[in-house]
Enzyme design. Structure first.
Site, short mmCIF file in Angstrom:
data_model
loop_
_atom_site.label_atom_id
_atom_site.label_comp_id
_atom_site.label_asym_id
_atom_site.label_seq_id
_atom_site.Cartn_x
_atom_site.Cartn_y
_atom_site.Cartn_z
N PRO A 20 0.71 -1.22 0.03
CA PRO A 20 -0.03 0.06 -0.11
C PRO A 20 0.99 1.26 0.06
O PRO A 20 1.78 1.40 0.69
CB PRO A 20 -0.79 -0.16 1.31
CG PRO A 20 -0.97 -1.64 1.41
CD PRO A 20 0.44 -2.23 0.86
N CYS A 21 0.24 2.18 -1.03
CA CYS A 21 1.32 3.37 -1.07
C CYS A 21 0.69 4.63 -0.58
O CYS A 21 1.44 5.55 -0.27
CB CYS A 21 1.37 3.71 -2.69
SG CYS A 21 -0.36 3.91 -3.42
N GLN A 22 -0.41 4.59 0.22
CA GLN A 22 -0.98 5.91 0.73
C GLN A 22 -0.12 6.50 1.60
O GLN A 22 -0.08 7.63 1.67
CB GLN A 22 -2.36 5.71 1.27
CG GLN A 22 -3.33 5.14 0.21
CD GLN A 22 -3.33 3.54 -0.07
OE1 GLN A 22 -2.68 3.04 0.21
NE2 GLN A 22 -4.56 3.34 -0.52
#
Length: 429
Positions: A122-124
């Site tokens: 996950p890049c958030q």
């Protein structure tokens, strides 16, 4: 940005890399490697952009992207919207299982043997558009789940050859508590496992994708094969004559991406309506000067200079009449040096390469507005910008979900180039 730990001065004598398995590859073994199909485990798979690229065997516009030597054995994501899309496109991926669950809940011994682990954790937390909590966000340390899987897999009879991790540009400035960048930490940890690991920042429009999207790729290869040669991606582009921003950008322009979408393509007419406030902004900004007539000319590959001298002129909130601006935008308008006057509500022209489509698909933060129709891009148009095939479907429970999974995805063509380059590296090794 191209970095490795070939000479790691940060490791003391006490911290020598701990190899979990002694890799021994004879010449005959290396030859065998080049003839096999490589088994892949995919974590944080999303709707399958990277998986599709590694698998290959799809069409994009008038090009066929041949099958690659990678076979997905297992895929996982926690997002039900991603699961719905992934499972609706099994004809692209094969019959492997997609497990919808938190990766922390999945027992490692239930994950099959693999040659390569691919993961876009996950890049958030690392995104420039996000909160930038970095490693202190619980999603930011999910790369440790990849690390744990690699540790256990290295103890198996058939240990992995390597891994490919993908993330946003913002991860480069995300730090561990001791100040080490997240990519450097990943390099350090995986090299202790016995991999040769390096990373590089890419613009996907240099690799056949009609989007000016920046992504960091981290590749680890077992030590006897050596550090991955990132220049092989450029060799793939040259070998397959893929469009790229530097030398042959025409097929990457927004006009090219939009001009020939089949009217019977799934989600051809589906688009997410703006809020009243967003619609007001888009209406007041106005359309780009070149419209439907110019779009038709892209089908004939008419040179830009023959279409119009304004074909590369996009728009944004700066094109509004100040009298129509809200108090917030008027404050920025009156003091551009203080606020750096960002291009909110960016509207890319037909003769430009579109910017990154974010998962939130909000007009203020990304180029999601059609160049001359006062609406968001349709789901199909966004899929084109992300290089998904026209027959790849995006069923949804809420329309925002479709934009989310496409915006989160690795562009399949970029994934295909990575897979081709990885095959070349192993064959050469």
């Amino acid at each position: 940005m191209y970095k490795s730990y070939k000479e790691n001065s940060e490791l003391s004598a006490v911290e020598e890399p701990q190899i979990l398995i002694n890799f021994k590859t004879t010449k005959s073994k290396a030859i065998t490697l080049t003839k096999k199909t490589y088994k892949v485990v995919s974590l944080f798979s999303g709707c399958g952009g990277l998986d599709l690229g590694f698998t290959g065997g799809f069409n994009f516009r008038d090009r066929h992207f041949e099958k690659n030597k990678f076979k997905i054995e297992f895929a996982n994501d926690i997002d039900p919207a991603a699961e719905l899309v992934y499972n609706s496109n099994k004809s692209f991926f094969g019959k492997h299982s997609f497990v919808k669950d938190d990766i922390k809940n999945i027992a490692i011994n239930t994950i099959p043997d693999f040659d390569f682990l691919i993961a876009g954790f996950p890049c958030q937390p690392f995104s420039n558009a996000g909160l930038r909590k970095g490693i202190n966000d619980e999603r930011g340390n999910l790369f440790e789940e990849c690390e744990n899987l690699l540790k256990q897999a290295l103890k198996r009879k058939n240990p992995p050859i390597g891994f490919v991790f993908e993330n946003v540009k913002g991860i480069l400035s995300s730090k561990m508590d001791n100040g080490t960048s997240i990519p450097d930490e990943i390099v350090k940890r995986t090299e202790k496992l016995g991999f040769k690991t390096n990373y590089k920042l890419f613009k996907t429009c240099d690799y056949g994708v009609p989007s000016n999207r920046q992504r960091l790729i981290i590749v680890g290869i077992r030590k006897d094969i050596g550090y991955f040669d990132f220049s092989l991606l450029d060799q793939v582009v040259a070998e397959y004559n893929l469009p790229n921003e530097k030398e042959s950008p025409y097929d990457l322009y927004l006009g090219s991406a939009l001009c020939d979408i089949p009217k019977d393509a799934p989600q051809y007419n589906d688009f997410w309506k703006y809020s009243p406030g967003g619609q007001y902004m888009v209406d007041k900004i106005g359309a780009c000067l070149d419209g439907r007539e110019a779009l038709e000319k892209f089908k004939k590959r008419t040179p830009l200079h023959e279409i119009s001298n304004t074909i590369t002129t996009g728009r944004s909130w700066k094109n509004m009449n100040p009298k129509d601006m809200s108090e917030r935008f008027l404050k920025i308008w009156n003091n551009p040096q203080k606020y750096r006057a960002p291009n909110f509500y960016r509207r890319f022209a037909l003769g430009e390469i579109n910017g990154t489509i974010t998962a939130s698909a909000q007009p203020e933060n990304c180029g999601i507005t059609h160049p001359f129709e006062n609406r968001r891009f349709t789901i199909r148009e966004v899929a084109r910008i992300q290089s998904f095939p026209d027959d790849f479907t995006f069923p949804f429970k809420t329309i925002a979900d479709a934009y989310k999974v496409i915006g989160n995805a690795v562009p399949p063509i970029f994934g295909w180039v990575i897979a081709k380059a990885l095959t070349k590296h192993i064959d050469n090794g």
